[in-house]
Design an enzyme around this catalytic site. Structure first.
Site, PDB file in Angstrom:
ATOM      1  N   LYS A  87     -38.914  -4.014   6.677  1.00  0.00           N
ATOM      2  CA  LYS A  87     -37.799  -3.772   7.866  1.00  0.00           C
ATOM      3  C   LYS A  87     -36.941  -2.847   7.598  1.00  0.00           C
ATOM      4  O   LYS A  87     -35.717  -2.771   8.418  1.00  0.00           O
ATOM      5  CB  LYS A  87     -37.100  -5.245   8.049  1.00  0.00           C
ATOM      6  CG  LYS A  87     -38.206  -6.341   8.546  1.00  0.00           C
ATOM      7  CD  LYS A  87     -37.574  -7.563   8.952  1.00  0.00           C
ATOM      8  CE  LYS A  87     -38.699  -8.866   9.176  1.00  0.00           C
ATOM      9  NZ  LYS A  87     -38.011  -9.630  10.160  1.00  0.00           N
ATOM     10  N   LYS A 104     -40.839  -7.559   2.729  1.00  0.00           N
ATOM     11  CA  LYS A 104     -39.854  -7.701   3.860  1.00  0.00           C
ATOM     12  C   LYS A 104     -38.878  -6.762   3.774  1.00  0.00           C
ATOM     13  O   LYS A 104     -38.635  -6.146   4.880  1.00  0.00           O
ATOM     14  CB  LYS A 104     -39.483  -9.078   3.941  1.00  0.00           C
ATOM     15  CG  LYS A 104     -39.337  -9.391   5.274  1.00  0.00           C
ATOM     16  CD  LYS A 104     -39.166 -11.215   5.428  1.00  0.00           C
ATOM     17  CE  LYS A 104     -40.870 -11.783   5.456  1.00  0.00           C
ATOM     18  NZ  LYS A 104     -40.622 -13.089   5.652  1.00  0.00           N
ATOM     19  N   PRO A 151     -39.053  -9.967  20.166  1.00  0.00           N
ATOM     20  CA  PRO A 151     -38.615  -8.596  19.357  1.00  0.00           C
ATOM     21  C   PRO A 151     -38.181  -9.157  17.999  1.00  0.00           C
ATOM     22  O   PRO A 151     -37.458 -10.197  17.858  1.00  0.00           O
ATOM     23  CB  PRO A 151     -37.674  -8.322  20.230  1.00  0.00           C
ATOM     24  CG  PRO A 151     -37.224  -9.358  21.152  1.00  0.00           C
ATOM     25  CD  PRO A 151     -38.583 -10.151  21.209  1.00  0.00           C
ATOM     26  N   ASP A 152     -38.437  -8.273  17.174  1.00  0.00           N
ATOM     27  CA  ASP A 152     -37.695  -8.594  15.814  1.00  0.00           C
ATOM     28  C   ASP A 152     -36.142  -7.957  15.831  1.00  0.00           C
ATOM     29  O   ASP A 152     -36.313  -6.852  15.643  1.00  0.00           O
ATOM     30  CB  ASP A 152     -38.572  -7.918  14.536  1.00  0.00           C
ATOM     31  CG  ASP A 152     -38.031  -8.435  13.428  1.00  0.00           C
ATOM     32  OD1 ASP A 152     -36.921  -8.329  13.008  1.00  0.00           O
ATOM     33  OD2 ASP A 152     -39.092  -8.698  12.486  1.00  0.00           O
ATOM     34  N   PHE A 165     -32.533 -12.614   5.763  1.00  0.00           N
ATOM     35  CA  PHE A 165     -32.939 -13.876   5.103  1.00  0.00           C
ATOM     36  C   PHE A 165     -34.418 -13.969   5.169  1.00  0.00           C
ATOM     37  O   PHE A 165     -34.986 -13.760   6.267  1.00  0.00           O
ATOM     38  CB  PHE A 165     -32.166 -15.132   5.665  1.00  0.00           C
ATOM     39  CG  PHE A 165     -30.810 -15.130   5.150  1.00  0.00           C
ATOM     40  CD1 PHE A 165     -29.803 -14.207   5.854  1.00  0.00           C
ATOM     41  CD2 PHE A 165     -30.518 -15.911   4.212  1.00  0.00           C
ATOM     42  CE1 PHE A 165     -28.561 -14.220   5.357  1.00  0.00           C
ATOM     43  CE2 PHE A 165     -28.985 -15.988   3.808  1.00  0.00           C
ATOM     44  CZ  PHE A 165     -28.024 -15.018   4.386  1.00  0.00           C
ATOM     45  N   ASN A 173     -38.355 -23.134  15.361  1.00  0.00           N
ATOM     46  CA  ASN A 173     -38.327 -23.366  13.878  1.00  0.00           C
ATOM     47  C   ASN A 173     -37.270 -24.474  13.493  1.00  0.00           C
ATOM     48  O   ASN A 173     -36.415 -24.710  14.096  1.00  0.00           O
ATOM     49  CB  ASN A 173     -37.760 -22.095  13.207  1.00  0.00           C
ATOM     50  CG  ASN A 173     -38.936 -20.831  13.472  1.00  0.00           C
ATOM     51  OD1 ASN A 173     -40.162 -21.266  13.715  1.00  0.00           O
ATOM     52  ND2 ASN A 173     -38.463 -19.841  13.389  1.00  0.00           N
ATOM     53  N   LYS A 198     -43.147 -30.413  34.231  1.00  0.00           N
ATOM     54  CA  LYS A 198     -43.532 -30.779  32.985  1.00  0.00           C
ATOM     55  C   LYS A 198     -45.066 -30.833  33.009  1.00  0.00           C
ATOM     56  O   LYS A 198     -45.933 -31.430  33.705  1.00  0.00           O
ATOM     57  CB  LYS A 198     -43.020 -32.137  32.715  1.00  0.00           C
ATOM     58  CG  LYS A 198     -43.191 -32.878  31.434  1.00  0.00           C
ATOM     59  CD  LYS A 198     -42.598 -34.312  31.411  1.00  0.00           C
ATOM     60  CE  LYS A 198     -42.818 -34.958  30.245  1.00  0.00           C
ATOM     61  NZ  LYS A 198     -42.573 -36.401  30.212  1.00  0.00           N
ATOM     62  N   ASP A 209     -41.126 -16.384  16.051  1.00  0.00           N
ATOM     63  CA  ASP A 209     -41.637 -15.077  16.011  1.00  0.00           C
ATOM     64  C   ASP A 209     -42.688 -14.893  17.250  1.00  0.00           C
ATOM     65  O   ASP A 209     -42.727 -13.734  17.910  1.00  0.00           O
ATOM     66  CB  ASP A 209     -42.473 -14.763  14.971  1.00  0.00           C
ATOM     67  CG  ASP A 209     -41.977 -14.656  13.553  1.00  0.00           C
ATOM     68  OD1 ASP A 209     -40.795 -14.099  13.593  1.00  0.00           O
ATOM     69  OD2 ASP A 209     -42.212 -15.444  12.478  1.00  0.00           O
TER      70      ASP A 209
HETATM   71  O1  C5P Z   1     -40.132 -11.762   8.998  1.00  0.00           O
HETATM   72  P1  C5P Z   1     -39.554 -12.800   9.012  1.00  0.00           P
HETATM   73  O2  C5P Z   1     -39.259 -13.769  10.125  1.00  0.00           O
HETATM   74  O3  C5P Z   1     -39.706 -13.820   7.614  1.00  0.00           O
HETATM   75  O4  C5P Z   1     -38.102 -12.325   8.542  1.00  0.00           O
HETATM   76  C1  C5P Z   1     -36.886 -12.992   8.278  1.00  0.00           C
HETATM   77  C2  C5P Z   1     -35.606 -12.357   8.754  1.00  0.00           C
HETATM   78  O5  C5P Z   1     -36.051 -11.728  10.111  1.00  0.00           O
HETATM   79  C3  C5P Z   1     -34.491 -13.162   9.199  1.00  0.00           C
HETATM   80  O6  C5P Z   1     -33.462 -12.735   8.602  1.00  0.00           O
HETATM   81  C4  C5P Z   1     -34.416 -13.321  10.695  1.00  0.00           C
HETATM   82  O7  C5P Z   1     -33.246 -13.790  10.986  1.00  0.00           O
HETATM   83  C5  C5P Z   1     -35.100 -11.915  10.973  1.00  0.00           C
HETATM   84  N1  C5P Z   1     -35.583 -12.125  12.138  1.00  0.00           N
HETATM   85  C6  C5P Z   1     -35.473 -11.540  13.370  1.00  0.00           C
HETATM   86  N2  C5P Z   1     -36.008 -11.648  14.646  1.00  0.00           N
HETATM   87  C7  C5P Z   1     -37.303 -12.229  14.581  1.00  0.00           C
HETATM   88  C8  C5P Z   1     -37.723 -12.758  13.275  1.00  0.00           C
HETATM   89  C9  C5P Z   1     -37.012 -12.687  12.293  1.00  0.00           C
HETATM   90  O8  C5P Z   1     -34.246 -11.259  13.594  1.00  0.00           O
HETATM   91  N3  C5P Z   1     -37.923 -12.312  15.788  1.00  0.00           N
END
Ligand code: C5P
Length: 402
Positions: free
Chosen positions: A341, A337, A305-306, A323, A210, A289, A279
Site C-alpha cells: 500500500k 502490507k 475501494p481501498d 492498521f 467487520n 427483506k 473489503d
Molecule cells: O488490507 P487490509 O484490509 O488488512 O488493510 C488494513 C488497512 O487498510 C487499515 O488501515 C484499513 O483502515 C485500511 N483499509 C481501507 N480500505 C479498505 C480496506 C482496508 O482503507 N477497503
C-alpha cells in the site's frame, strides 16, 4: 522543566466524589517537580478538607473569592498570573457549564477566566449526566476555546452505574499533562482518522461487516486533539461518544467512508486509517427483506475501494498510517502490507479469540520502511499516546524529506 511541563500548577478541585482522588493527583504533581497551589469550590471542601491539600502541597489552599487575608497575600488575579498551567480535576458538570458560560461568581470560575495559561479539565460525573446534550455542548464550547479535556474514563461509578464518567486515574492525568506540554509537532496539523467498522447492506435489515468497536480510532483522534491538531473523525457505526474538539462525520458503508475521507483530504497532513473497512460489499442490496425459503443463499460480492491505498497513492498526499489486524504471520503480513500500500507507517496487532476487538487494551507492532517498535499491551488510550510518540519521529523525518 518538570515532568508535566509546568513549574507553577494551579489545581482546581470541584465538588464531586472523585475529589478524594485529587489528593493523590496533587501528591503526584508535587512529586513530578511542579509547585502546586490548590483552589477548591465550596462543594469540593465538603468532600475533602482543604487542610489535606495544604499538607500535600505545602501551600495554603484557597476556597473563597472574598477572603481578605488571602487576597492580601496573593490576590486572585496574581494567582491566575502565577500559573503556568491550570488543571481542574475533578471538573463537575456544574463547573463545566459555568466555565462554558463565562460565569465568575466564585474564586475558581473567576480564576479560569483570568488565567491565560493552558487549561485542562478532567470531567467526572454520572454516565447519564456525561451523555446529556447540555454537558456535551459545554464540552465542545470549552474544547473549541482551547481547553484540553482529559478523559473521562469508563467503568463502574460511585453511584453504581457503569459507563463513561469516572475521573481518569491521577497517574494518567499527570502523564497526559506531560504530553500536553509537548504540543510541538502536531499542533495546527490537520489529521483525518477513520474508525469503526463499515456495514454493507444485503437487504434493509441485514449487512456484512467487520468486528470493530472503534475504540482505537477514537483514542487516536483524542490524542491528536490533545496535542493541538485539527481532527476530522470519519466513523462507521459505533457506540462511542465523540471526543471533545473532534469533528465527527458518521458513515455506514465503505463507499460513504471513501467519499467522506476524500471530501476532507484538502490540507490534510496525516491520514490515520483505523477503520475496519469491509473489503467486499454485496453486488446488489435487495429492496425488500430476503425470505428464508431457499436452502442455499449465494451472495455476489464486489470489491470495495481501498481507501488507505488510494490516499497513499496521492501525489503530495498526507503522511499515511495504516492498521492491520492479523490472525497469523503478523510481521510478514504487516511488512507486505506496508510495501503493497506504500504506507509511511503501519500498526499491526494480532487478533483472534480474546485479542484486539471490543477490548479496552491492546498491543501494537509499529513498523515503517526503516524500522519497527513493539508497544506492549496497555489501555487503548495510553496506546494511542505511545503510538503518537513513535509517529512523531517518523512524521518529522518524512516532513524533512518532502
Ligand atoms: O488490507 P487490509 O484490509 O488488512 O488493510 C488494513 C488497512 O487498510 C487499515 O488501515 C484499513 O483502515 C485500511 N483499509 C481501507 N480500505 C479498505 C480496506 C482496508 O482503507 N477497503
Amino acid at each position: 522543566m518538570t515532568q508535566t511541563g509546568a513549574q507553577n500548577l494551579l489545581l482546581g478541585v470541584t465538588g464531586g466524589i472523585s475529589a478524594y482522588k485529587s489528593v493523590e493527583l496533587a501528591r503526584l504533581l508535587v512529586a513530578s517537580g511542579a509547585e502546586v497551589r490548590v483552589v477548591m469550590t465550596e462543594a469540593a471542601a465538603r468532600f475533602v478538607a482543604p487542610l489535606t491539600f495544604q499538607a500535600v502541597t505545602g501551600n495554603p489552599v484557597r476556597c473563597h473569592l472574598f477572603d481578605e487575608e488571602h487576597e492580601a497575600a496573593m490576590g486572585h488575579i496574581e494567582l491566575a498570573r502565577w500559573a503556568d498551567q491550570m488543571l481542574i480535576a475533578p471538573a463537575t458538570a456544574n463547573f463545566l457549564a459555568r466555565a462554558a458560560h463565562g460565569l465568575a461568581d466564585d474564586l475558581l470560575s473567576a480564576l479560569y477566566l483570568a488565567c491565560s495559561a493552558p487549561v485542562s479539565m478532567a470531567p467526572a460525573m454520572n454516565v447519564h449526566m456525561w451523555r446529556h446534550a447540555a454537558v456535551q455542548q459545554n464540552l465542545s464550547v470549552l474544547a473549541s476555546r482551547g481547553v484540553s479535556i482529559l478523559g473521562p474514563a469508563s467503568g463502574e461509578q460511585a453511584c453504581g452505574d457503569v459507563g463513561p464518567g469516572r475521573m481518569l486515574e491521577p497517574a494518567d492525568i499527570v502523564a497526559m499533562l506531560g504530553s500536553l506540554s509537548h504540543r510541538g509537532v502536531f499542533a495546527g496539523k490537520k489529521v483525518v482518522v477513520t474508525a469503526g467498522p463499515t456495514q454493507e447492506a444485503i437487504d434493509p435489515v441485514r449487512f456484512v461487516g467487520n468486528r470493530s468497536s472503534g475504540k482505537m480510532g477514537f483514542a487516536l483522534a483524542e490524542a491528536f486533539v490533545r496535542q493541538g491538531a485539527e481532527v476530522v473523525l470519519v466513523s462507521g457505526p459505533v457506540a462511542l461518544s465523540t471526543p471533545p474538539g473532534v469533528r465527527r462525520i458518521n458513515v455506514q458503508t465503505a463507499l460513504q467512508m471513501h467519499k467522506a475521507v476524500f471530501d476532507n483530504m484538502e490540507r490534510t497532513d496525516i491520514f490515520a486509517s483505523c477503520a475496519a473497512v469491509a473489503d467486499y460489499r454485496p453486488e446488489r442490496s435487495e429492496k425488500q427483506k430476503i425470505k428464508k425459503a431457499a436452502e442455499k443463499l449465494v451472495l455476489g460480492m464486489v470489491k470495495n475501494p481501498d481507501i488507505l491505498a488510494e490516499v497513499a497513492a496521492l501525489k503530495d498526499g498526507p503522511f499515511t498510517l495504516g492498521f492491520a489486524a492479523e490472525t497469523e504471520n503478523l510481521v510478514e503480513n504487516a511488512r507486505a502490507k506496508l510495501r503493497a500500500k506504500k504506507l509511511d507507517m503501519l500498526a499491526a496487532n494480532p487478533v483472534g479469540d480474546d485479542l484486539g476487538f471490543e477490548r479496552d487494551d491492546n498491543a501494537l507492532l509499529v513498523i515503517w520502511p526503516g524500522g519497527e517498535k513493539q508497544l506492549p499491551v496497555q489501555d487503548k488510550r495510553k496506546l494511542a499516546q505511545s503510538l503518537l510518540d513513535v509517529l512523531e519521529q517518523q512524521y518529522l523525518t518524512h516532513a524533512g524529506h518532502s
